[in-house]
Motif scaffolding. Sequence first.
Motif, PDB file in Angstrom:
ATOM      1  N   LEU A   6       0.044  -1.758   0.405  1.00  0.00           N
ATOM      2  CA  LEU A   6       0.397   0.134  -0.105  1.00  0.00           C
ATOM      3  C   LEU A   6       1.167   1.027  -0.016  1.00  0.00           C
ATOM      4  CD1 LEU A   6      -3.442   0.699   0.157  1.00  0.00           C
ATOM      5  CD2 LEU A   6      -2.090   1.042   2.887  1.00  0.00           C
ATOM      6  N   SER A   7       0.453   2.377  -1.377  1.00  0.00           N
ATOM      7  CA  SER A   7       0.979   3.165  -1.104  1.00  0.00           C
ATOM      8  C   SER A   7       0.440   4.396  -0.810  1.00  0.00           C
ATOM      9  CB  SER A   7       1.670   3.654  -1.876  1.00  0.00           C
ATOM     10  OG  SER A   7       2.115   5.226  -2.592  1.00  0.00           O
ATOM     11  N   GLU A  19       5.734  10.167   2.259  1.00  0.00           N
ATOM     12  CA  GLU A  19       5.557   9.150   1.351  1.00  0.00           C
ATOM     13  C   GLU A  19       5.384   8.056   2.168  1.00  0.00           C
ATOM     14  OE1 GLU A  19       5.718   7.003  -2.792  1.00  0.00           O
ATOM     15  OE2 GLU A  19       6.637   8.729  -2.718  1.00  0.00           O
ATOM     16  N   GLU A  27       5.321   3.947   2.460  1.00  0.00           N
ATOM     17  CA  GLU A  27       4.954   1.851   1.775  1.00  0.00           C
ATOM     18  C   GLU A  27       4.819   1.487   2.813  1.00  0.00           C
ATOM     19  OE1 GLU A  27       6.615   1.680  -1.959  1.00  0.00           O
ATOM     20  OE2 GLU A  27       6.658   3.108  -3.054  1.00  0.00           O
ATOM     21  N   GLU A  61      -5.669   2.436   6.782  1.00  0.00           N
ATOM     22  CA  GLU A  61      -6.079   4.019   6.659  1.00  0.00           C
ATOM     23  C   GLU A  61      -7.075   4.518   8.036  1.00  0.00           C
ATOM     24  OE1 GLU A  61      -9.306   2.820   3.694  1.00  0.00           O
ATOM     25  OE2 GLU A  61      -7.267   1.888   2.632  1.00  0.00           O
ATOM     26  N   GLU A  80      -4.020   9.774   0.891  1.00  0.00           N
ATOM     27  CA  GLU A  80      -4.378   9.508  -0.540  1.00  0.00           C
ATOM     28  C   GLU A  80      -3.367   8.125  -0.470  1.00  0.00           C
ATOM     29  OE1 GLU A  80      -2.626  11.547  -3.576  1.00  0.00           O
ATOM     30  OE2 GLU A  80      -3.104  13.793  -2.814  1.00  0.00           O
ATOM     31  N   PHE A  81      -4.706   6.889  -0.620  1.00  0.00           N
ATOM     32  CA  PHE A  81      -4.120   5.779  -0.539  1.00  0.00           C
ATOM     33  C   PHE A  81      -4.096   5.164  -2.194  1.00  0.00           C
ATOM     34  CE2 PHE A  81      -6.272   6.452   3.739  1.00  0.00           C
ATOM     35  CZ  PHE A  81      -5.279   5.615   4.369  1.00  0.00           C
ATOM     36  N   ARG A  82      -3.135   4.301  -2.462  1.00  0.00           N
ATOM     37  CA  ARG A  82      -3.424   3.227  -3.257  1.00  0.00           C
ATOM     38  C   ARG A  82      -2.913   2.332  -3.267  1.00  0.00           C
ATOM     39  NH1 ARG A  82       0.557   3.386  -7.853  1.00  0.00           N
ATOM     40  NH2 ARG A  82       1.798   5.472  -6.434  1.00  0.00           N
ATOM     41  N   VAL A  83      -3.236   1.356  -3.499  1.00  0.00           N
ATOM     42  CA  VAL A  83      -2.918  -0.102  -3.710  1.00  0.00           C
ATOM     43  C   VAL A  83      -1.414  -0.214  -4.667  1.00  0.00           C
ATOM     44  CG1 VAL A  83      -3.531  -2.451  -3.542  1.00  0.00           C
ATOM     45  CG2 VAL A  83      -4.600  -0.645  -2.191  1.00  0.00           C
ATOM     46  N   LEU A  84      -0.591  -1.082  -4.682  1.00  0.00           N
ATOM     47  CA  LEU A  84       0.519  -1.287  -5.421  1.00  0.00           C
ATOM     48  C   LEU A  84       0.092  -2.473  -6.442  1.00  0.00           C
ATOM     49  CD1 LEU A  84       3.277   0.114  -3.673  1.00  0.00           C
ATOM     50  CD2 LEU A  84       2.486   1.259  -5.135  1.00  0.00           C
TER      51      LEU A  84
END
Length: 432
Positions: free
Chosen positions: A205-206, A271, A273, A292, A309-313
């Motif tokens: 997760l980023s 940032e 990860e 989260e 901001e969440f982004r699943v890598l």
Amino acid sequence: MTMHAQDPDLKEAIGAQTDAAFETVQALYRQLHQYPELPFQEHATSARLAEALEQLGLEVTRGVGGTGVVALLRNGEGPTVMLRGDMDALPIKEETGLDYASTRTAETENGTVPLMHACGHDLHSSCVVGTAAVMAGLKEHWSGTLMLICQPAEEIFGGARAMLDDGLYERFARPDVILGQHNMPALAGTVGHRAGGTMAACTNLSVMIHGAGGHGSMPAQTVDPVVIAAHVVTRLQTIVSREVPPEETVVVTVGKLHAGTQANIIPHSAELEINIRSFDDALHRQVVASIERIIQAECEAGRSPKPPEFRVLNETIALHNDATAVEHVRSAHGAHFGEANLYAMPRLNGSEDFPFFGSAEAGGFGGEDIPYVYWFIGATPEERWQATPGNGVAEKMRHLEMPHSPYYFPGNEVTLRTGIEAMAAGALAYLG
């Protein structure tokens, strides 16, 4: 004549066919090892594997799910058995000292990176080709369809879903059982099995935490995302200690925290990860939700000007081997290799995208789940194994290089031969 996995004549036949194909497969393996390619960039690798399968007379389709290869060997009525091997490499500089070691590099968004088959995917895909040769030479002993998969992008958990999304089962065949294997630093020539939970679910997760940057001498006029991120890293550790039942295994690792450029500048953002691993998919989703929740709360407490901001890598589900299928395959391996050469595989915190092929829900295909078996072949030569301290497989493996090490090399002759014969014996357990 029908033969079964317990038949000593079949063991001899598998061995003879492996002998006949071995030199060619070993040359293929060494070529793949010397020229590794990154996930979804396996253009030369997949082309070489497709050519080798075509030369064996299989029906071969290229470009499935990007660079994936599907090969079918039809031999009358009977079940469909799918064998899967992966083929991508890693951004690691090889230090094995082999005369066919990789010296290749690739251009990425992070610059030029060295490449290495440090996880043995070249071995896995070579074993698929070797098994195809063995099964093609034993067609009078089995009936059904052999479905062989050379899968891209396992290292980023992308290739299995890409092939399924490209209509793998609709375009070719829906297997009755799925078989796969991975090398491990156990004794070469041995095979490890485990029923049920075997490998972990994983989410990478980023997270972007927003602040309001400024001069380091005037912090009251800024919102410092570094302070928020520091609180996040500390607070995340309470998930395992306070929200997860003690009998469950969960790992939460912050592997990256990047913010700022120099000491007197408060940056605009930080940032992170985060790597999450567990053996229960429902619990895994709960842990991700907790991460989260905590990050959102810390951002609010720290006066962040906008939400994180969440982004699943990338992510994959837990690998749960079907108990009945494991026993069936283990019996065939015991008959072929001898019970003394089988071991009980310990549960691994490592992860795989292989289980997507068997999960109707997670894999996005219709109908019921498909049973699968994922076993492990030893990769440590006997002399080194005997010299390694420890009692039992788990203790000894702690002292040996693991996959993803620049010194890891699983491609010795015994391991390559074992991988071919283990796949063939496993397939014949259903097709024989």
